[in-house]
Design an enzyme around this catalytic site. Structure first.
Site, short mmCIF file in Angstrom:
data_model
loop_
_atom_site.label_atom_id
_atom_site.label_comp_id
_atom_site.label_asym_id
_atom_site.label_seq_id
_atom_site.Cartn_x
_atom_site.Cartn_y
_atom_site.Cartn_z
CG HIS A 98 51.07 42.21 -1.78
ND1 HIS A 98 50.23 42.00 -2.84
CD2 HIS A 98 50.29 42.10 -0.66
CE1 HIS A 98 49.00 41.79 -2.40
NE2 HIS A 98 49.02 41.84 -1.09
CG ASP A 119 45.14 40.36 -2.36
OD1 ASP A 119 44.52 40.11 -1.31
OD2 ASP A 119 46.00 41.25 -2.43
ZN ZN Z 1 46.29 39.83 1.06
#
Ligand code: ZN
Length: 463
Positions: free
Chosen positions: A276, A327
């Site tokens: 991220h 994810d």
């Molecule tokens: Zn994750």
């Protein structure tokens, strides 16, 4: 039937760009031994029907989360957020057993292969039983994931997650996190016990300190030293700076934002994947990029969770590498992650073709090459594209798909990323030279889907 160990394609995307008349040869292990451009088709050598592009490494997956997609898309609080989503996710995670995890992961990996992913980094933290007790065979959940990958035929980097605290400064973990917890020696034993199984199926074993909020500094140091003793080149993945609250809490705890804290206190470098890294200052982004670490971007999940947009502008100023992951699996589609990444930048900058490179004006081509190289580095496996020494992992686009038919190979890839129904424009997929998807379908599709639906029915009924 044993697959051919050679293939000719009229067009193939090599690390340096598109090439015509490409002959690929690979050995018994599925490693490419020769990649020759400018060749003519030869009698007896199989020919690809459509253009070949390298298989995409999926650099961030929590397989079990595929089991509850669609179940958190309603407003439960006035201001729903990542944190309210996480409470729902914990409730689902609390119930899954190893057989269910294996069924969910098998279906997920079938989906990934059909959608152009040929390997996956599993950021695996569902270690213990529902009460938080280790299973009789401690790595049972991890072994279920390895079996799922083996059955589906997807390459794997297994990243057992170190999780010890509920917040910065060693705040105690709460009940919803009890399935995740290990002290550092127990994590080292888990890694030791998983190494033979990983080696046996060509999987790479690494380590994922979950986040700075979940791993105190002393444990991070010890765990990295332990990992180095096992394999000094093993991949290291960490969630970092996904949420503004996490950044604020990290500053309150240490005086530094999380990426800066990592740069000052950990040996961040090419073995690292910063997952991220959404909220960085421009200096943090440039400095982190210069270490050679890979940014693990998950655009559809980051959109689904309302995380924010990654600072690609300053990351690229530092020469930063990046790759994509699915994810939470709200979307399982390599092309769609690229599309979303570019669209986020277009919306933010009010420009088009932001991710083009100086030598590569075609955005889908430039992004595919960058994401394959970054994903391969993050996974620590030889899956960096169509070049000798790399694995023969590739996707054949469907030249008869309505969105692609009649276009040049380069425009077919653009149409696949930006203008097709995406998965349906893939004809076949090979991993280590073996065909795993043919005519757009995986051989396990029906059986794996049926098992997945049954598991989800059970999990929803228990909710
Ligand atoms: Zn994750």
């Amino acid at each position: 039937m044993k697959d051919a160990s050679s293939l000719w394609a009229a067009d193939a995307l090599l690390p340096g760009g598109w090439a015509r008349g490409v002959t690929l040869d690979w050995d018994d292990r599925g490693r490419l031994t020769a990649v020759r451009a400018g060749t003519a088709p030869e009698p007896g050598r199989p020919r690809a029907a459509g253009p070949l592009v390298p298989g995409m490494p999926n650099l961030h997956s929590h397989a079990f989360q595929r089991g509850f997609c669609g179940l958190t898309e309603y407003r439960a609080q006035v201001a729903d957020s990542f944190w309210s989503w996480r409470e729902l996710m914990y409730r689902c995670a609390g119930r899954i057993d190893p057989a269910q995890a294996e069924a969910i992961a098998t279906w997920l990996y079938v989906e990934m292969l059909e959608a152009g992913y040929t390997s996956v980094c599993e950021f695996h933290y569902l270690h213990h039983d529902a009460q938080g007790r280790p299973y009789a065979q401690a790595p049972e959940m991890a072994l279920a994931l390895l079996r799922a990958a083996d059955r589906a035929g997807i390459g794997m980097t297994l990243l057992p997650v170190l999780y010890q605290a509920g917040g910065f400064g060693g705040v105690a973990a709460h009940a919803g996190q009890r399935r995740f917890l290990h002290d550092t020696p127990a994590m080292m034993r888990l890694l030791d016990s998983l190494k033979p199984a990983c080696d046996a199926q060509g999987a790479r074993l690494g380590l994922a300190p979950h986040s700075l909020r979940a791993v105190p500094p002393g444990s991070l140091r010890e765990a990295l030293a332990g990992l180095d003793a096992l394999d000094a080149t093993a991949p290291i993945h960490i969630h970092v700076a996904e949420q503004v609250k996490e950044v604020e809490d990290c500053i309150a705890w240490s005086g530094l934002p999380p990426v800066r804290w990592l740069l000052e206190h950990a040996p961040v470098g090419p073995r690292w994947c910063l997952v991220h890294a959404t909220h960085m200052t421009p200096d943090e982004a440039r400095d982190a990029a210069r270490t050679g670490a890979v940014a693990g971007l998950c655009p559809t999940t980051e959109a689904n969770l309302g995380d924010g947009l990654f600072d690609m502008v300053h990351w690229r100023e530092g020469g930063g590498r990046w790759g994509v992951g699915s994810d939470s699996h709200s979307t399982v589609n390599a092309a769609e992650e690229l599309q979303w990444l570019e669209y986020g930048l277009r919306l933010a900058k009010r420009q088009r073709n932001v991710m083009a490179e100086p030598g590569q004006p075609h955005v889908a081509t430039a992004m595919t090459l960058a994401a394959v190289a970054g994903g391969a580095r993050a996974g620590g496996r030889p899956v960096a594209g169509l070049a000798p020494g790399q694995q023969a992992d590739f996707v054949e686009l469907d030249p008869d798909h309505i969105a692609l038919a009649g276009l040049s190979a380069q425009d077919m890839l653009s149409a696949h990323v930006f203008g097709s129904h995406r998965t349906s424009a893939i004809r076949s997929v090979r991993v280590a030279g073996r065909t795993r998807v043919q005519d757009g379908r995986h051989a396990l599709r029906e059986a794996a889907a049926a098992a997945f639906v049954e598991v989800r029915r059970t999990l929803v009924a228990e909710a």
